[in-house]
Design an enzyme around this catalytic site. Structure first.
Site, PDB file in Angstrom:
ATOM      1  N   TYR A  25       1.873  -1.505   0.256  1.00 52.23           N
ATOM      2  CA  TYR A  25       0.883  -1.344  -0.799  1.00 52.23           C
ATOM      3  C   TYR A  25       1.085  -0.091  -1.648  1.00 52.23           C
ATOM      4  O   TYR A  25       0.237   0.235  -2.477  1.00 52.23           O
ATOM      5  CB  TYR A  25      -0.538  -1.349  -0.230  1.00 52.23           C
ATOM      6  CG  TYR A  25      -0.803  -0.347   0.884  1.00 52.23           C
ATOM      7  CD1 TYR A  25      -0.458   0.999   0.770  1.00 52.23           C
ATOM      8  CD2 TYR A  25      -1.440  -0.751   2.060  1.00 52.23           C
ATOM      9  CE1 TYR A  25      -0.730   1.901   1.776  1.00 52.23           C
ATOM     10  CE2 TYR A  25      -1.719   0.142   3.077  1.00 52.23           C
ATOM     11  CZ  TYR A  25      -1.365   1.469   2.924  1.00 52.23           C
ATOM     12  OH  TYR A  25      -1.631   2.370   3.931  1.00 52.23           O
ATOM     13  N   ASP A 281      -2.747  10.385 -11.208  1.00 49.93           N
ATOM     14  CA  ASP A 281      -1.803   9.835 -10.242  1.00 49.93           C
ATOM     15  C   ASP A 281      -1.602   8.335 -10.412  1.00 49.93           C
ATOM     16  O   ASP A 281      -0.566   7.791 -10.026  1.00 49.93           O
ATOM     17  CB  ASP A 281      -2.339  10.133  -8.835  1.00 49.93           C
ATOM     18  CG  ASP A 281      -1.310   9.935  -7.751  1.00 49.93           C
ATOM     19  OD1 ASP A 281      -0.165  10.353  -7.946  1.00 49.93           O
ATOM     20  OD2 ASP A 281      -1.659   9.381  -6.694  1.00 49.93           O
TER      21      ASP A 281
END
Length: 382
Positions: A25, A281
């Site tokens: 993931y 991010d």
């Protein structure tokens, strides 16, 4: 040197996206500048010195905080971090304090790392999704081996050396159905602070718009409520849960410490290993690049109109459904990356996880109100 007008936190990535794991993931693999053949690319010594100096110079706070992220930041080796600490000491102004945080998968830690992190006062976040079978569902090495044993070994080293350690647990379809097993495991291993991070993978081409691994909104709410109920029954004073603390901050008029729950974001940008600056991010692509600290001082990028616009967009695009919500102060629409659903009235920009957050924050409201009332009773003059 100019100073930023508000506090900030930078996720600096000295090794970029390089990592010894290949978690299924992971959203950062392939991000940032290209890697190099035959080794791990790293922020050069001169850029590292420049970044640290710029960060110190821009910080308006007495305590100057550095956050070392990746990828896997400790893949660069202990000597690299000894160099970081030496530069910080040399550059730190009199009367100021520097503290360091490090986010790691824990698998590369050893006793020498433990001694260093403890001696230098680092705080560490370690990624751990629960007991073995849950953790190893996604968190595998590059050759497909499980990482649980190595992560737990690293966690044990941190505990043995007294390094303040937070656990970051990703909650997806793989573990959302077993909240008590996950939370119970963390309590059993002596976790003192736990952050629960929902897995949301956008897949516009699929019928549901998300990947099969994505946590369902209602299930996310049920997971959080179950953990909260168990914590309130047996965990108060033993384990701190970040999302509960974030909810409680609203009762005292405190700003959220977690960026996803603030009304405006943009206070936690990224500096990549080559000096590139990105707003967040989750927005590290070529079109998201705002500049490079070799060419534009860090403080100017922090204060730039583009960065301000990025942060304000979170507030300005909030749907009416959210603006009139009873738990708005606790949520504020959560992270912009997850705001791709439609509100009940058809307005775009609703957070995909809205139903889950609404369920959870309404569950904790009586607890938060009781805590605030007790605090006021004990501090009548405050």
């Amino acid at each position: 040197m100019a100073v930023a007008t508000r506090g900030f936190q930078v996720f600096v990535k000295p090794a970029g996206a390089a990592c010894n794991l290949a978690c299924r993931y992971c959203y950062y693999l392939g991000k940032g500048p290209p890697g190099v053949e035959g080794g791990t690319a790293r922020m050069s010594d001169d850029l590292l010195e420049s970044y640290i100096a710029q960060h110190i110079g821009a910080s308006p706070d007495e305590i100057i905080r550095f956050s070392w992220h990746g990828g896997e930041p400790i893949i660069l080796g202990l000597d690299y971090y000894r160099k970081i600490v030496a530069i910080e000491r040399r550059r730190c102004p009199a009367g100021r304090t520097i503290v360091n945080g490090l986010q790691t998968n824990g698998t590369l830690l050893d006793e020498e790392w433990g001694r260093f992190l403890a001696a230098e006062g680092f705080s560490v976040g370690i990624s751990l999704d629960g007991p073995r079978e849950i953790h190893d569902h996604h968190r595998l090495t590059r050759d497909g081996r499980p990482s649980f044993d190595d992560t737990m070994r690293g966690y044990g080293i941190l505990r043995r050396h007294g390094v303040p350690t937070d656990i970051l647990c990703v909650v997806g379809a793989h573990n959302v159905g077993c909240p008590l097993e996950v939370y119970g495991f963390f309590r059993e291993i002596g976790a003192s602070y736990v952050t629960l991070l929902p897995l949301v993978e956008r897949r516009p081409e699929t019928p549901g718009g998300v990947s099969p691994d994505t946590v369902p909104p209602e299930a996310w709410g049920d997971f959080l409520c179950a953990v909260f109920d168990e914590w309130a029954d047996r965990g108060i004073g033993r384990v701190r849960i970040q999302i509960v603390e974030e909810a409680a901050r609203t009762a005292f008029g405190q700003e959220h410490s977690l960026c996803i729950f603030r009304p405006v974001c943009g206070d936690i940008p990224v500096v990549e290993r080559n000096g590139d600056f990105y707003s967040c991010d989750h927005y590290v692509d070529a079109h998201d690049r705002l500049g490079n600290i070799r060419e534009t001082p860090l403080v100017e990028l922090l204060e730039s109109p583009a960065q301000r616009t990025f942060g304000l967009a979170k507030l300005e695009t909030l749907p009416l459904y959210c603006r009139t919500c009873e738990v708005l102060a606790m949520c504020n629409g959560e992270c912009p990356k997850n705001r791709f659903a439609l509100a009940p009235d058809g307005e775009p920009g609703l957070n995909y996880l809205c139903a889950g957050y609404k369920k959870f924050f309404n569950r904790v409201r009586p607890f938060v109100a009781a805590v605030a009332a007790e605090w006021r009773r004990q501090n009548p003059s405050s």
